[in-house]
Design an enzyme around this catalytic site. Structure first.
Site, PDB file in Angstrom:
ATOM      1  N   ARG A 193       0.836  -1.205   0.000  1.00  0.00           N
ATOM      2  CA  ARG A 193       0.000   0.000   0.000  1.00  0.00           C
ATOM      3  C   ARG A 193       0.873   1.259   0.000  1.00  0.00           C
ATOM      4  O   ARG A 193       0.547   2.264   0.621  1.00  0.00           O
ATOM      5  CB  ARG A 193      -0.951  -0.015   1.198  1.00  0.00           C
ATOM      6  CG  ARG A 193      -2.079  -1.034   1.013  1.00  0.00           C
ATOM      7  CD  ARG A 193      -3.123  -0.922   2.094  1.00  0.00           C
ATOM      8  NE  ARG A 193      -2.595  -1.346   3.372  1.00  0.00           N
ATOM      9  CZ  ARG A 193      -2.981  -0.883   4.542  1.00  0.00           C
ATOM     10  NH1 ARG A 193      -3.930   0.032   4.598  1.00  0.00           N
ATOM     11  NH2 ARG A 193      -2.453  -1.319   5.654  1.00  0.00           N
ATOM     12  N   HIS A 245     -21.336  12.785   8.426  1.00  0.00           N
ATOM     13  CA  HIS A 245     -20.099  12.693   7.642  1.00  0.00           C
ATOM     14  C   HIS A 245     -19.321  13.994   7.646  1.00  0.00           C
ATOM     15  O   HIS A 245     -18.239  14.084   7.099  1.00  0.00           O
ATOM     16  CB  HIS A 245     -20.422  12.257   6.211  1.00  0.00           C
ATOM     17  CG  HIS A 245     -21.163  10.956   6.192  1.00  0.00           C
ATOM     18  ND1 HIS A 245     -22.530  10.889   6.143  1.00  0.00           N
ATOM     19  CD2 HIS A 245     -20.718   9.677   6.286  1.00  0.00           C
ATOM     20  CE1 HIS A 245     -22.898   9.613   6.181  1.00  0.00           C
ATOM     21  NE2 HIS A 245     -21.825   8.865   6.268  1.00  0.00           N
TER      22      HIS A 245
END
Ligand code: GLN
Ligand code: ZN
Length: 760
Positions: A15, A696
């Site tokens: 990653r 959010h």
């Protein structure tokens, strides 16, 4: 026989791209360092693909953030608000991806949507009267050049004009037809640039061709490609489709002078029949997709080779490939050393899929391939089911009868007895389940995992969090409490780790969007629940308070949809197996005295088929049944909740009502009032809690704002059916944001109750 890869994962095996990009975002490294990481990664992947013997190696499938975003960039479809920031190219690109808030201005990011039927999300292009599409630069070839410098000939990949136009958000009353001429010029320029660089093959991705297409759509496709392909060119053009068959436009595709056509034989149920019936253009190569790019299981060579052998096309015109980009699977099984050898031998992530392509392409060329070791070895894998797939559950599923899917009591009866039992005020307040996953909460889990604390110590700390959370909610004066979900890393992985039949990976990351990845569990055998999964935590929370505590579960569709499914049994059977396990948990919670049980179906829509005619028979019919199976046996007085996010359920509103939950809370912050109208026009029966604020965002809504919001909801929804809650779990919000927001929510409700009066 040649082989082709449509696209490859982008994060890097460690990653490294994700990490470097995040470091760039936080200012720890500069853009040159980021570029170096990206270029190194690309080079090492090309080498990998080359060593694996792949004949058609992709370039420009890579992205620093997202392929659609790159296409907007390539086509100069950059909304004015980003250009007006006056930033340089690099920062403008990331402003579109992530929004920008600093000296130069304050703009949100572009919208984000699910990429067809995957869990990958793309940024949505916006086209309006000020947009002029044109090839902005030949940067889409810079990776081709980079690879060429190291001696690798690649096929550049671009997203095609048709898919781009169909997925874009159109404004100012314009539609796709307005952009046809501009698109033709832009893609003619793409081809000219390829010719200039002596590129041999260009791959144009048109996944939208697998959707339901109208006559206008087909005309649009034909008009664009007819014009693009009519000019002389040296580059060969591959039209690549995936995620299904292209039965609506197969003829149109064959009538165009493509040099290669990529068709999906994995999800494309009609593909082989289409070729059989309609033929295939004489001069073109057929890029077949037989290795599943979306799932993690080994390819069955016998089946794949049979499919290929049955095609009325000479084998030298067939290229074997993956069914879609390998972006949707993790890198390599080799790292998953915790998994048993038996399971590992059946799995194929991206690198193993490359080996499969090599083996398949060599087998295809051999007349006596059945004697080949690779073939024999592969066939052996499929001769025996994996251990734990004993079929015993199948009998339990086949024996299910209609009454197993239906609550005994009608809604009205249930409502009355729940009212008696729970004694809630009008407009009851609650949350969706999780509270802040603070550093301490994560640290507790990490320390257990590393063996730094015993499981008793771990449990003790989790209970401490639960106790604090219950006290906090009492202080806030919420009506229905939760335990906070502190024991869960993720709403699916937690259950996958408790249930038999799942394995979880250490390194099985898949890009979800931008720098975010998910690590889906894998269903390897029949799903069973060896012991209660949540009862001790929920019971403990309930023992601390007189107010009702909701039991918190994840539903069967969501667990299945956020995992890699088995391929040896139908999805329906897997989903029912999970549902039976959840049913056991529901009944145990009920027995433990829990009066409200929430079964989350956040990802209900995820595996909704791409074609509307398939929605019900191929998915919704059994997904709704699976949910009903979870709760059908509870008593009238037990209240069943569900929760959904990612809006867009207006078109399946009847099915949602048919889940027969007593209460549904949902995310509606983006389309708040349109959904409320839909509820009303469909005479939605389930009680509802459309989130009254957006979790959010770090913003704390004021009391007045929430009050106004509730007032508006009350204009459309009767007070005795309305619940008040945030729109999703509070896991990602820190307490400094979550607690004041909840305080304001409760104050707002109290103000409104004064005007309504009375109990429910
Ligand atoms: N109960 C889960 C939570 O509160 C639901 C999460 C979700 O909907 N994504 O976190
Ligand atoms: Zn949610």
């Amino acid at each position: 026989m040649a082989s082709s890869v449509i696209g490859f994962p982008r994060f890097g095996m460690d990653r490294q791209l994700k990490k470097a990009t995040e470091q760039y975002f936080s200012g720890k490294i500069g853009r040159e360092a980021l570029r170096l990481v990206a270029d190194d990664l690309k080079r090492s992947q090309w080498t990998m693909l080359q060593n694996a013997g792949v004949s058609f190696i992709p370039s420009n499938d890579f992205s620093l953030y997202d392929g659609m975003l790159d296409t907007m960039w390539m086509l100069n479809a950059i909304p004015k608000r980003y250009l007006e920031l006056g930033l340089d190219d690099f920062d403008t690109y990331f402003a579109m991806a992530r929004g920008y808030q600093s000296k130069a201005g304050d703009v949100g990011s572009l919208g984000m949507r699910k990429w067809f039927n995957t869990n990958y999300h793309y940024r949505v292009p916006e086209l309006d009267a000020e947009t002029t599409l044109s090839l902005r630069s030949t940067d889409f070839l810079s990776d081709y050049r980079l690879a060429k410098d190291m001696g690798v000939e690649t096929k550049p990949v671009v997203i095609g004009p048709f898919t781009f136009l169909k997925l874009a958000r159109h404004a100012d009353g314009l539609d796709s037809s307005h952009f046809v001429e501009q698109m033709i010029d832009a893609y003619r320029a793409v081809i000219a640039a390829c010719d200039e660089d002596h590129v041999r093959w260009l791959q144009i991705d048109e996944p939208y061709l697998v959707m339901d297409l109208s006559d206008d759509d087909i005309a649009l496709f034909f008009a664009i490609y007819g014009a693009i392909l009519e000019l002389p060119r040296t580059v060969d053009v591959l039209l690549q489709t995936y995620f299904g068959d292209i039965c609506d436009c197969y003829r149109a595709v064959c009538d165009l002078p493509f040099d290669g056509i990529g068709l999906d034989f994995v999800e494309g149920r009609e593909t082989a029949a289409l070729i059989e019936r309609e033929g295939f253009p004489g001069g073109a190569l057929l890029f077949t997709a037989v290795v599943n790019g979306k799932n993690v299981w080994r390819c069955n060579y016998d089946e794949a080779l049979r499919t290929l052998a049955s095609l009325p096309i000479p084998s030298e015109r067939i290229v074997v490939g993956t069914s879609c980009s390998l972006l949707h699977v993790p890198y390599t099984v080799a790292r998953e050393t915790r998994l048993s050898v038996e399971i590992r031998s059946r799995l194929a992530f991206a690198l193993e899929k490359l080996e499969e392509l090599a083996e398949l392409s060599s087998l295809l060329g051999k007349p006596s391939f059945r004697d080949d070791v690779a073939f024999i070895h592969n066939r052996e894998l499929f001769q025996h089911p994996l251990s734990g797939c004993d079929g015993a559950l199948r009998h339990r599923i086949e024996a299910l009868r209609p009454e197993d899917f239906s609550r005994k009591d009608r809604r009205a009866v249930r409502r009355e007895s729940q009212k008696q039992r729970l004694g809630l005020p009008v407009l009851p307040t609650t949350t969706i389940g999780s509270f802040a996953q603070t550093a301490e909460v994560r640290q507790n889990r990490a320390r257990l995992k590393r063996g730094m604390i015993s499981s008793q110590q771990y449990e003790k700390i989790v209970r401490m969090f639960i106790k604090d959370c219950v006290r906090q909610q009492e202080r806030l004066d919420l009506d229905v409490l939760v335990h906070g979900e502190y024991e869960r890393n993720d709403m699916v992985e937690y259950f996958a780790q408790q249930l038999d039949g799942f394995v979880t990976t250490d390194d099985g990351w898949v890009q979800s969007y931008g720098t975010r990845g998910v690590k889906p569990a894998i269903i390897v055998s029949d799903v069973r629940r060896p012991r209660p999964m949540t009862v001790p935590y929920i019971s403990y929370a309930q023992s601390l308070t007189d107010r009702p505590v909701k039991g918190m579960l994840t539903g069967p569709a969501t667990i299945l949809n956020w995992s890699f499914p088995r391929e040896d049994i139908p999805l329906k059977e897997s989903m029912f197996q999970i549902a039976l396990a959840i049913q056991d948990e529901v009944l145990d919670l009920e027995r433990a005295g829990i009066g409200i049980i929430q079964i989350d179906e956040a990802a209900l829509r995820e595996k909704l088929p791409l074609r509307k005619a398939d929605w019900k028979p191929q998915y919704l019919d059994f997904a709704i049944d699976a949910f009903r199976l979870c709760h059908a046996k509870v008593k009238a007085e037990t209240q069943i909740h569900t929760h959904m996010c990612y809006s867009e359920f207006e078109d399946i509103i009847e099915e949602i009502d048919a889940m027969d939950a007593d209460v549904i809370t949902f995310e509606a912050s983006k389309s708040r009032f349109s959904i409320v109208d839909v509820l009303r026009s469909h005479q939605f029966q389930t009680e509802v809690g459309p989130g009254v604020y957006d979790i959010h965002s770090p913003r704390i809504p004021s009391v007045e704002e929430i009050e106004r919001h509730i007032q508006r909801l009350l204009e459309k929804i009767p007070a005795d059916r309305l619940w008040i809650n945030p729109d999703c779990g509070l896991k990602t919000r820190n307490p400094q944001e979550a607690i004041p927001s909840l305080e304001h929510m409760v104050s707002a409700v109290k103000n409104i109750r004064k005007t309504l009066g009375g109990l429910r």
